[in-house]
Motif scaffolding. Structure first.
Motif, PDB file in Angstrom:
ATOM      1  N   GLY A 246      65.707  43.754  -1.334  1.00  0.00           N
ATOM      2  CA  GLY A 246      65.047  44.731  -0.477  1.00  0.00           C
ATOM      3  C   GLY A 246      64.114  45.673  -1.193  1.00  0.00           C
ATOM      4  O   GLY A 246      63.835  46.772  -0.716  1.00  0.00           O
ATOM      5  N   ASP A 247      63.588  45.265  -2.342  1.00  0.00           N
ATOM      6  CA  ASP A 247      62.685  46.145  -3.090  1.00  0.00           C
ATOM      7  C   ASP A 247      61.294  46.183  -2.478  1.00  0.00           C
ATOM      8  O   ASP A 247      60.681  47.242  -2.372  1.00  0.00           O
ATOM      9  N   ARG A 248      60.775  45.018  -2.072  1.00  0.00           N
ATOM     10  CA  ARG A 248      59.446  44.987  -1.456  1.00  0.00           C
ATOM     11  C   ARG A 248      59.528  45.269   0.041  1.00  0.00           C
ATOM     12  O   ARG A 248      58.823  46.134   0.554  1.00  0.00           O
ATOM     13  N   PHE A 249      60.392  44.539   0.741  1.00  0.00           N
ATOM     14  CA  PHE A 249      60.522  44.718   2.193  1.00  0.00           C
ATOM     15  C   PHE A 249      61.751  45.604   2.429  1.00  0.00           C
ATOM     16  O   PHE A 249      62.843  45.120   2.695  1.00  0.00           O
ATOM     17  N   MET A 250      61.535  46.921   2.306  1.00  0.00           N
ATOM     18  CA  MET A 250      62.644  47.872   2.360  1.00  0.00           C
ATOM     19  C   MET A 250      63.068  48.132   3.795  1.00  0.00           C
ATOM     20  O   MET A 250      62.266  48.524   4.631  1.00  0.00           O
ATOM     21  N   GLU A 251      64.354  47.897   4.052  1.00  0.00           N
ATOM     22  CA  GLU A 251      64.913  48.218   5.366  1.00  0.00           C
ATOM     23  C   GLU A 251      65.170  49.714   5.439  1.00  0.00           C
ATOM     24  O   GLU A 251      65.754  50.294   4.533  1.00  0.00           O
ATOM     25  N   PHE A 252      64.737  50.356   6.532  1.00  0.00           N
ATOM     26  CA  PHE A 252      64.947  51.797   6.638  1.00  0.00           C
ATOM     27  C   PHE A 252      65.529  52.223   7.984  1.00  0.00           C
ATOM     28  O   PHE A 252      65.882  53.387   8.150  1.00  0.00           O
ATOM     29  N   TRP A 253      65.607  51.319   8.951  1.00  0.00           N
ATOM     30  CA  TRP A 253      66.201  51.700  10.239  1.00  0.00           C
ATOM     31  C   TRP A 253      66.899  50.499  10.841  1.00  0.00           C
ATOM     32  O   TRP A 253      66.306  49.424  10.969  1.00  0.00           O
ATOM     33  N   ASN A 254      68.165  50.688  11.204  1.00  0.00           N
ATOM     34  CA  ASN A 254      68.975  49.625  11.782  1.00  0.00           C
ATOM     35  C   ASN A 254      69.333  49.995  13.223  1.00  0.00           C
ATOM     36  O   ASN A 254      69.947  51.032  13.460  1.00  0.00           O
ATOM     37  N   LEU A 255      68.952  49.144  14.140  1.00  0.00           N
ATOM     38  CA  LEU A 255      69.267  49.340  15.556  1.00  0.00           C
ATOM     39  C   LEU A 255      70.446  48.428  15.899  1.00  0.00           C
ATOM     40  O   LEU A 255      70.317  47.206  15.894  1.00  0.00           O
ATOM     41  N   VAL A 256      71.592  49.041  16.156  1.00  0.00           N
ATOM     42  CA  VAL A 256      72.799  48.269  16.444  1.00  0.00           C
ATOM     43  C   VAL A 256      73.035  48.230  17.950  1.00  0.00           C
ATOM     44  O   VAL A 256      73.040  49.270  18.613  1.00  0.00           O
ATOM     45  N   PHE A 257      73.231  47.025  18.448  1.00  0.00           N
ATOM     46  CA  PHE A 257      73.486  46.830  19.873  1.00  0.00           C
ATOM     47  C   PHE A 257      74.998  46.655  20.049  1.00  0.00           C
ATOM     48  O   PHE A 257      75.541  45.559  19.931  1.00  0.00           O
ATOM     49  N   MET A 258      75.679  47.774  20.281  1.00  0.00           N
ATOM     50  CA  MET A 258      77.138  47.798  20.353  1.00  0.00           C
ATOM     51  C   MET A 258      77.616  47.050  21.594  1.00  0.00           C
ATOM     52  O   MET A 258      77.410  47.502  22.717  1.00  0.00           O
ATOM     53  N   GLN A 259      78.280  45.923  21.363  1.00  0.00           N
ATOM     54  CA  GLN A 259      78.716  45.093  22.485  1.00  0.00           C
ATOM     55  C   GLN A 259      80.184  44.705  22.425  1.00  0.00           C
ATOM     56  O   GLN A 259      80.764  44.314  23.431  1.00  0.00           O
ATOM     57  N   TYR A 260      80.819  44.793  21.224  1.00  0.00           N
ATOM     58  CA  TYR A 260      82.168  44.261  21.067  1.00  0.00           C
ATOM     59  C   TYR A 260      83.098  45.258  20.368  1.00  0.00           C
ATOM     60  O   TYR A 260      82.658  46.173  19.673  1.00  0.00           O
ATOM     61  N   ASP A 261      84.393  45.016  20.552  1.00  0.00           N
ATOM     62  CA  ASP A 261      85.445  45.710  19.801  1.00  0.00           C
ATOM     63  C   ASP A 261      86.205  44.634  19.039  1.00  0.00           C
ATOM     64  O   ASP A 261      86.789  43.731  19.647  1.00  0.00           O
ATOM     65  N   GLN A 262      86.161  44.705  17.701  1.00  0.00           N
ATOM     66  CA  GLN A 262      86.832  43.691  16.890  1.00  0.00           C
ATOM     67  C   GLN A 262      88.269  44.111  16.605  1.00  0.00           C
ATOM     68  O   GLN A 262      88.523  45.207  16.095  1.00  0.00           O
ATOM     69  N   GLY A 263      89.197  43.216  16.930  1.00  0.00           N
ATOM     70  CA  GLY A 263      90.608  43.483  16.689  1.00  0.00           C
ATOM     71  C   GLY A 263      91.020  43.108  15.277  1.00  0.00           C
ATOM     72  O   GLY A 263      90.261  42.488  14.529  1.00  0.00           O
ATOM     73  N   SER A 264      92.247  43.467  14.914  1.00  0.00           N
ATOM     74  CA  SER A 264      92.750  43.194  13.568  1.00  0.00           C
ATOM     75  C   SER A 264      92.911  41.695  13.307  1.00  0.00           C
ATOM     76  O   SER A 264      92.937  41.258  12.157  1.00  0.00           O
ATOM     77  N   ASP A 265      92.996  40.901  14.384  1.00  0.00           N
ATOM     78  CA  ASP A 265      93.112  39.445  14.221  1.00  0.00           C
ATOM     79  C   ASP A 265      91.753  38.758  14.195  1.00  0.00           C
ATOM     80  O   ASP A 265      91.677  37.518  14.161  1.00  0.00           O
TER      81      ASP A 265
END
Length: 310
Positions: A198-217
């Motif tokens: 990520g040195d040249r193409f630097m990520e600076f903003w992450n858009l998360v589309f919250m859709q799930y709840d992950q369980g311990s299993d």
């Protein structure tokens, strides 16, 4: 005379004011010590809002914007070993974020992010690259058809890069990241897919589309309402807007590095990632800042847990 680059305070205000104008409630940063027992520190802007995403509590607002104090030094999110070795990793940082608790989703979040980045921050849209989860046809279509990003600057990546989880359990979902091309001096062509560091193409903003709840299993169940959780690194954006090589040369970090040099009699060379003195000055500055923030939120040295990290 050109316009002076923004300070950290000005950048923070630009972000918050933009989303307040879009009907978001400005919420103060929560503590670095989370109420959630599944994470050691507040690792992302969404951590204080976890009960809202899960539907366990009714939020007092449907839209929020924050500049959240975060620390990543242990567990799933751990940047400790990268401090001083890269141009962008910090233990303590501020995460700018806008949130929707079942109110709006991809069709609003994506165009708003583009509007702020190109008009508010002044970034050249032709230098921006987008990554989406390999399964997310909808996000790709919005970026291309509604925002106008050419298909050759949209890349599909897998779970490692474009599926976000707070921890081993809890809210999660596919995400879409905005990257900026810093030019050939920082690496080869090919977009984020061809730039693992990520040195040249630097990520600076992450858009998360919250859709799930992950369980311990490991199973994922749908959240009560699809929601939005975004995270933009204030220090990374500041680095880009101030036109410096790394987060270390911003107005947030350089005074601390100068002080470390003054106290030790050592020398710091910007851009030097081979010399041990420059590496050490970055580490001293970062750890002094991180330790101060942890202590101010009630963490004290001990032989276990957060105190052990401190």
């Amino acid at each position: 005379m050109g316009t002076a680059p923004p300070t950290a305070d000005q950048l923070r205000s630009t972000f918050i004011d933009f989303f307040v104008a879009k009907g978001h409630t400005a919420v103060p940063s929560a503590s670095l010590i989370p109420h959630d027992p599944t994470v050691l520190f507040t690792v992302a802007g969404m951590v204080p809002f976890k009960p809202y995403f899960l539907g366990d509590e009714v939020p007092p607002y449907n839209r929020a914007v924050t500049s959240q104090k975060c620390a990543r030094a242990g567990g799933k999110h751990n940047d400790l070993d990268d401090v001083g070795r890269t141009k962008r990793h910090l233990v303590f940082f501020e995460m700018l974020g806008n949130f929707s608790f079942g109110d709006y989703f991809k069709r609003e979040a994506i165009p708003w992010s583009w509007e702020l980045v190109t008009e508010g921050f002044g970034f050249d849209g032709d230098r921006l690259w987008i990554t989406v989860h390999h399964s997310d046809d909808e996000a790709e279509a919005i970026w291309h058809e509604e925002v106008g990003v050419p298909m050759d600057r949209i890349q599909r990546l897998g779970d490692k890069d474009n599926f976000w989880q707070m921890g081993d359990t809890g809210p999660c979902g596919p995400c879409s990241e905005i990257h900026i091309d810093r030019g050939p001096a920082f690496g080869p062509e090919g977009g984020p897919l061809n730039d693992p560091h990520g040195d040249r193409f630097m990520e600076f903003w992450n858009l998360v589309f919250m859709q799930y709840d992950q369980g311990s299993d490991g199973t994922r169940t749908a959240l009560p309402k699809p929601s939005i959780d975004t995270g933009a690194g204030l220090e990374r954006i500041l680095c880009l807007m101030q036109g410096v090589d790394a987060v270390w040369e911003t107005d947030l970090m350089m005074p601390l590095i100068d002080q470390a040099c003054s106290l030790t009699g050592k020398r710091y060379v910007a851009g030097d990632y081979e010399h041990r003195e420059s590496f050490a000055m970055r580490v001293l500055a970062e750890h002094a800042r991180s330790a101060t923030m942890l202590v101010s939120d009630g963490v004290f040295p001990s032989n276990e847990g957060r105190g052990y990290v401190l």
